[in-house]
Design a protein around this motif. Structure first.
Motif, PDB file in Angstrom:
ATOM      1  N   GLY A  28      17.210  -7.131  16.664  1.00 30.99           N
ATOM      2  CA  GLY A  28      16.459  -6.068  16.030  1.00 30.99           C
ATOM      3  C   GLY A  28      17.249  -5.392  14.937  1.00 30.99           C
ATOM      4  N   PRO A  29      16.571  -4.533  14.176  1.00 33.21           N
ATOM      5  CA  PRO A  29      17.240  -3.857  13.059  1.00 33.21           C
ATOM      6  C   PRO A  29      18.331  -2.910  13.523  1.00 33.21           C
ATOM      7  N   ARG A  30      19.400  -2.885  12.774  1.00 32.83           N
ATOM      8  CA  ARG A  30      20.502  -1.969  13.044  1.00 32.83           C
ATOM      9  C   ARG A  30      20.705  -1.007  11.875  1.00 32.83           C
ATOM     10  N   TYR A  31      20.721  -1.536  10.661  1.00 31.87           N
ATOM     11  CA  TYR A  31      20.919  -0.718   9.478  1.00 31.87           C
ATOM     12  C   TYR A  31      19.715  -0.836   8.565  1.00 31.87           C
ATOM     13  N   TRP A  32      19.414   0.268   7.882  1.00 27.13           N
ATOM     14  CA  TRP A  32      18.227   0.349   7.045  1.00 27.13           C
ATOM     15  C   TRP A  32      18.552   0.688   5.602  1.00 27.13           C
ATOM     16  N   GLY A  33      17.714   0.184   4.704  1.00 30.44           N
ATOM     17  CA  GLY A  33      17.767   0.605   3.326  1.00 30.44           C
ATOM     18  C   GLY A  33      17.005   1.901   3.158  1.00 30.44           C
ATOM     19  N   GLN A  34      16.966   2.407   1.935  1.00 24.45           N
ATOM     20  CA  GLN A  34      16.328   3.694   1.680  1.00 24.45           C
ATOM     21  C   GLN A  34      14.814   3.596   1.533  1.00 24.45           C
ATOM     22  N   GLY A  35      14.304   2.396   1.328  1.00 29.58           N
ATOM     23  CA  GLY A  35      12.880   2.184   1.185  1.00 29.58           C
ATOM     24  C   GLY A  35      12.429   2.155  -0.262  1.00 29.58           C
ATOM     25  N   THR A  36      11.350   1.427  -0.509  1.00 32.26           N
ATOM     26  CA  THR A  36      10.745   1.372  -1.829  1.00 32.26           C
ATOM     27  C   THR A  36       9.228   1.368  -1.669  1.00 32.26           C
ATOM     28  N   GLN A  37       8.554   2.129  -2.505  1.00 31.90           N
ATOM     29  CA  GLN A  37       7.117   2.334  -2.365  1.00 31.90           C
ATOM     30  C   GLN A  37       6.309   1.215  -3.001  1.00 31.90           C
ATOM     31  N   ILE A  38       5.367   0.683  -2.237  1.00 35.74           N
ATOM     32  CA  ILE A  38       4.367  -0.241  -2.758  1.00 35.74           C
ATOM     33  C   ILE A  38       3.001   0.430  -2.627  1.00 35.74           C
ATOM     34  N   THR A  39       2.324   0.590  -3.743  1.00 28.42           N
ATOM     35  CA  THR A  39       0.985   1.145  -3.748  1.00 28.42           C
ATOM     36  C   THR A  39       0.031   0.120  -4.329  1.00 28.42           C
ATOM     37  N   VAL A  40      -0.963  -0.262  -3.549  1.00 31.77           N
ATOM     38  CA  VAL A  40      -1.945  -1.251  -3.976  1.00 31.77           C
ATOM     39  C   VAL A  40      -3.261  -0.525  -4.215  1.00 31.77           C
ATOM     40  N   SER A  41      -3.630  -0.399  -5.466  1.00 29.38           N
ATOM     41  CA  SER A  41      -4.823   0.351  -5.833  1.00 29.38           C
ATOM     42  C   SER A  41      -5.298  -0.076  -7.206  1.00 29.38           C
ATOM     43  N   SER A  42      -6.611   0.003  -7.405  1.00 30.15           N
ATOM     44  CA  SER A  42      -7.188  -0.284  -8.705  1.00 30.15           C
ATOM     45  C   SER A  42      -7.283   0.966  -9.562  1.00 30.15           C
TER      46      SER A  42
END
Length: 121
Positions: free
Chosen positions: A107-121
């Protein structure tokens, strides 16, 4: 001593594609499995995809099978997520993770900060 940095997020139209990349410091992605997770507002963080240290084993959540592909380049210490046929329900913050072992069944131990994905028209 372990740092993960995601990139590639942004606004995408439904049906579009986007490639996320995660760069790791040290030997994190050289020795351990890695994965991608996502979290939408008001929802729990959920598993998206994982890949073993050697890259010979992968696992995906059912809703992204056939659309997303996880890969890694251990020489470059990167793990990527190619996302095709994006849907509005894919909208979330995407996180890369370094696992606690070389198997996708750890399982996950260390994480990145995250990046936003927005799917919209």
């Amino acid at each position: 001593q372990v740092q993960l940095v995601e990139s590639g997020g942004g606004l995408v139209q439904p049906g579009g594609s986007r490639r996320l990349s995660c760069a790791a410091s040290g030997r994190t992605l050289t020795n351990y499995a890695a994965g991608w997770f996502r979290q939408a507002p008001g929802k729990e963080r959920e598993f998206v995809a994982a890949i073993s240290w050697t890259g010979d084993s992968t696992r995906y959540r059912d809703s992204v099978k056939g659309r997303f592909t996880i890969s890694r380049d251990n020489a470059k210490k990167t793990v990527s997520l190619q996302m095709n046929g994006l849907k509005p329900e894919d909208t979330a913050v995407y996180y890369c993770a370094s696992y606690s072992g070389n198997s996708i069944f750890t399982g996950p131990r260390y994480w990145g900060q995250g990046t936003q994905i927005t799917v919209s028209s």
